[in-house]
Design an enzyme around this catalytic site. Sequence first.
Site, PDB file in Angstrom:
ATOM      1  N   ARG A 148      30.960  35.349  63.401  1.00 17.27           N
ATOM      2  CA  ARG A 148      31.599  36.415  64.172  1.00 17.27           C
ATOM      3  C   ARG A 148      30.550  37.179  64.986  1.00 17.27           C
ATOM      4  NH1 ARG A 148      34.057  37.010  58.917  1.00 17.27           N
ATOM      5  NH2 ARG A 148      36.302  36.608  58.953  1.00 17.27           N
ATOM      6  N   LYS A 172      33.466  40.482  56.882  1.00 20.02           N
ATOM      7  CA  LYS A 172      34.386  41.598  56.704  1.00 20.02           C
ATOM      8  C   LYS A 172      34.385  42.056  55.254  1.00 20.02           C
ATOM      9  CE  LYS A 172      37.543  40.500  60.505  1.00 20.02           C
ATOM     10  NZ  LYS A 172      38.944  40.184  60.881  1.00 20.02           N
ATOM     11  N   HIS A 242      34.651  35.236  70.433  1.00 17.32           N
ATOM     12  CA  HIS A 242      35.731  34.800  69.541  1.00 17.32           C
ATOM     13  C   HIS A 242      36.259  33.423  69.935  1.00 17.32           C
ATOM     14  CE1 HIS A 242      38.906  35.102  66.602  1.00 17.32           C
ATOM     15  NE2 HIS A 242      39.769  34.728  67.531  1.00 17.32           N
ATOM     16  N   ARG A 245      34.070  30.949  68.379  1.00 14.25           N
ATOM     17  CA  ARG A 245      34.414  30.805  66.954  1.00 14.25           C
ATOM     18  C   ARG A 245      35.646  29.910  66.820  1.00 14.25           C
ATOM     19  NH1 ARG A 245      34.230  33.312  61.766  1.00 14.25           N
ATOM     20  NH2 ARG A 245      36.237  34.016  60.966  1.00 14.25           N
ATOM     21  N   HIS A 268      37.221  33.110  55.866  1.00  7.10           N
ATOM     22  CA  HIS A 268      38.593  33.596  55.744  1.00  7.10           C
ATOM     23  C   HIS A 268      38.960  33.795  54.281  1.00  7.10           C
ATOM     24  CE1 HIS A 268      39.904  31.866  59.910  1.00  7.10           C
ATOM     25  NE2 HIS A 268      39.376  33.062  59.999  1.00  7.10           N
ATOM     26  N   TYR A 277      44.144  27.690  63.665  1.00 13.96           N
ATOM     27  CA  TYR A 277      43.286  26.806  64.452  1.00 13.96           C
ATOM     28  C   TYR A 277      43.789  25.363  64.452  1.00 13.96           C
ATOM     29  CZ  TYR A 277      40.054  30.719  64.120  1.00 13.96           C
ATOM     30  OH  TYR A 277      39.486  31.954  64.183  1.00 13.96           O
TER      31      TYR A 277
END
Length: 298
Positions: A148, A172, A242, A245, A268, A277
């Site tokens: 990211r 995150k 992004h 990514r 994730h 995706y």
Amino acid sequence: MENFKNKFYDYLLLEKNYSRHTVTAYLNDIGFFESFLSGEFDDDNLLGVNYSQIRSWIVSLSDDGISNASINRKISSLKSFYKFLLKTKQIESSPLLKHKALKAPKKIQIPFSEKELDLVLNQIKYKEGFEGVRDKLIVDLFYTTGIRRTELINLKTQNIDLSNKTIKVIGKRNKERIIPILTIIEEQIKKYLSERSSIQDVKEPDYFFLLTNGVKLNDSFVYRLINYYFSNVSEKVKKSPHILRHTFATHLLNNGADINSVKELLGHSSLASTQVYTHNSLAELQKVYNSAHPRNKK
């Protein structure tokens, strides 16, 4: 009410580990709703709000041409605020308890093609010295790791392990993950570190990627960098970190990578986040399916 909003700000920043940019967006949404209450109902007491008032705001936003996706984001900010007030026992129930999000069309993220990546990484002439080596490594690291933008900006030199060909990133919610790097990236890192040593005044030495003035990168610089290089080879509307990514995940899946492995690489928490995706991989999947299934060979 300002006191509650300040406490909510600290809660999101310190306990939930949201970025300052995200927290500011949440508070802005709450402020807009507060202004609406004051103008429409002559009352800006957020603690006494009922759902009909929120619904009036939703209608007002829609009448102003705000998209359903943007309205959903604003309501999500309100939801989080009322959950916080509920948690801190400032209210007994959330006025958004039974709210259902508005239907919004899913945005289709179009990844870069392998040809476009080849042009950016192998055909474009980068600047000589530190800046050119840094820029190419940034592009290649995005594409080969799926990192990211904030993870790349905050990457620490100590978290790069060339002996094991891995990098450790902080994702995150402060979740750490280890990502393998390719030999070609290892070589670029060594070259970058050599060029980096030429910077005279390094103000933030812990950070791996630096600007020429010795401080770490910022969001707008990284966005402009990616947009600049891909504008030379791609006519796609959106050219951002992004999308790189997204391209990383799509190209891995197109070439047979297991979706659970891609999930771990991306950091994730749920497989559902990774499955978005797979939509771009259906054409490739169809080819594999048609060529591999025994029933298609009869």
